[in-house]
Design a protein around this motif. Structure first.
Motif, short mmCIF file in Angstrom:
data_model
loop_
_atom_site.label_atom_id
_atom_site.label_comp_id
_atom_site.label_asym_id
_atom_site.label_seq_id
_atom_site.Cartn_x
_atom_site.Cartn_y
_atom_site.Cartn_z
N SER A 254 1.17 -1.24 0.05
CA SER A 254 0.02 -0.07 0.21
C SER A 254 1.32 1.63 -0.24
N VAL A 255 2.30 1.44 -0.14
CA VAL A 255 3.04 2.92 0.46
C VAL A 255 2.91 3.09 -1.63
N ASP A 258 0.69 6.94 -0.98
CA ASP A 258 1.24 8.03 -0.75
C ASP A 258 2.09 8.52 -1.01
N TYR A 259 2.67 8.70 -2.72
CA TYR A 259 3.73 9.36 -3.66
C TYR A 259 2.28 10.00 -4.29
N TRP A 306 -0.71 15.48 10.64
CA TRP A 306 -1.90 16.01 9.35
C TRP A 306 -0.88 16.99 8.99
N THR A 308 1.52 17.07 6.92
CA THR A 308 2.27 16.86 5.82
C THR A 308 0.69 16.67 4.58
N PRO A 309 -0.47 15.74 4.29
CA PRO A 309 -1.26 15.31 3.97
C PRO A 309 -2.08 17.59 3.48
N ASN A 312 0.03 19.33 1.17
CA ASN A 312 -0.07 19.07 0.25
C ASN A 312 -1.10 19.02 -1.12
#
Length: 338
Positions: A254-255, A258-259, A306, A308-309, A312
């Motif tokens: 699932s990583v 995130d990108y 939270w 970071t998101p 972004n």
């Protein structure tokens, strides 16, 4: 995205302040953020260790953003890149750990597999006439299913002997005092700059992204070049997956997701810098630098998880808004020239 403008300054006319602000404003913001965080965090931020950490940690998002830049230049969006990144890094580790393949062969197969997957995306978009958002979201979901099938929903963990040192070294190594991944990013930027700015391929992509109908009228094979764009983008994604595998050293199904958002933030925000109004490699690099410095700074200031998101997402909205404004401004400026 708009193609290169044919507008030229009149003799004796100098570019206005708005031109320089639009071209170099994002770069100036990067420097300003670095200085502000250096003043706020003098013991930790303006250090060689912190700069090396930023370059290393942001190398994979940077590579992925540069891959996204290729399709954005053609006026398309490949939402499968996050899923493709996850599949690529899992597949590399599966071939090395579970199948015992030599790591160079495993990496080569995964990168070439990325090229094939991108070509399939391009064929679906161009010849099945499915919107790129919908098509790549569908193929991305299928990639995620393949990732789950390979891992059986779990993680791929190397045995006690670990992974080959040469393989992990493609991410962990240092050259000239800087992390090796930083040089991968720099090399990719140079290659994309040459391809997009100096070769017919890039010029064709910009024309297609600006006006596909006009591109067909003047004889550009739009379908073929869009397939090429998707294939090239996914080749870069495959390479990013190899780097992610060398960094993580554990296959996490699932990583990759995130990108996805940071990649598009970098590609779209980059379209507002250096060459405002169109996706370009140097602009993407500057945009990634803004994100990297900003995230590193707020992280060292003690921001919650939270942040970071939130950062972004807000930056993505700003990027889309600025890209649209820059494109409209260029059209108005070109229309005003007799």
């Amino acid at each position: 995205m708009s193609p290169p403008s044919s507008r030229r300054s009149l003799p004796g006319q100098r570019p206005g302040h708005g031109h320089f602000l639009g071209t170099y404003g994002l770069l100036a913001l990067t420097v300003l953020l670095f200085l502000l965080f250096s003043v706020a965090l003098p013991d930790t931020f303006p250090t060689r260790e912190n700069v090396s950490s930023i370059l290393s940690n942001q190398s994979i998002p940077a590579v992925l953003a540069l891959g996204a830049t290729i399709t954005v230049a053609s006026g398309k969006f490949d939402l499968s890149i996050g899923y493709g990144l996850g599949l690529a890094h899992v597949l590399v580790l599966y071939l090395i750990v579970e199948e015992g393949w030599p790591w160079p062969l495993a990496c080569l197969v995964v990168v070439l597999g990325g090229t094939l997957a991108g070509a399939v995306n391009g064929v679906i978009v161009e010849f099945a006439r499915i919107d790129s958002f919908i098509a790549t979201l569908g193929t991305g979901s299928m990639m995620y299913a393949v990732t789950g099938w390979i891992t059986d929903g779990g993680r791929i963990v190397p045995g006690p002997q670990g992974l080959p040192a040469d393989f992990t070294g493609i991410y962990d190594a240092v050259f000239l005092g800087l992390p090796v991944p930083a040089f991968y990013v720099l090399g990719l930027v140079i290659v994309l700059w040459v391809v997009l700015e100096r070769l017919p391929f890039g010029r064709y992509l910009y024309v297609i992204g600006s006006n596909p109908r006009a591109a067909e009228i003047i004889g550009i094979p739009t379908h073929r070049y869009c397939v090429y764009a998707f294939a090239a983008s996914s080749t870069v994604v495959g390479f990013a997956g190899v780097l992610l595998a060398a960094q993580q050293q554990i296959g996490n199904p699932s990583v990759g997701l995130d990108y996805l958002l940071p990649a598009f933030v970098g590609a779209l925000l980059g379209a507002t810098a250096i060459k405002p109004g169109r996706a370009n490699a140097l602009g993407t690099l500057v945009a990634v630098a803004v994100l990297a410095v900003g995230l590193a700074g707020i992280g060292q200031l003690g921001a919650q998880f939270w942040a970071t998101p939130l950062f972004n997402g807000a930056t993505l909205l700003l990027a889309v808004g600025l890209a649209g404004y820059s494109a409209r401004r260029r059209l108005r400026a070109d229309a005003a020239v007799p």
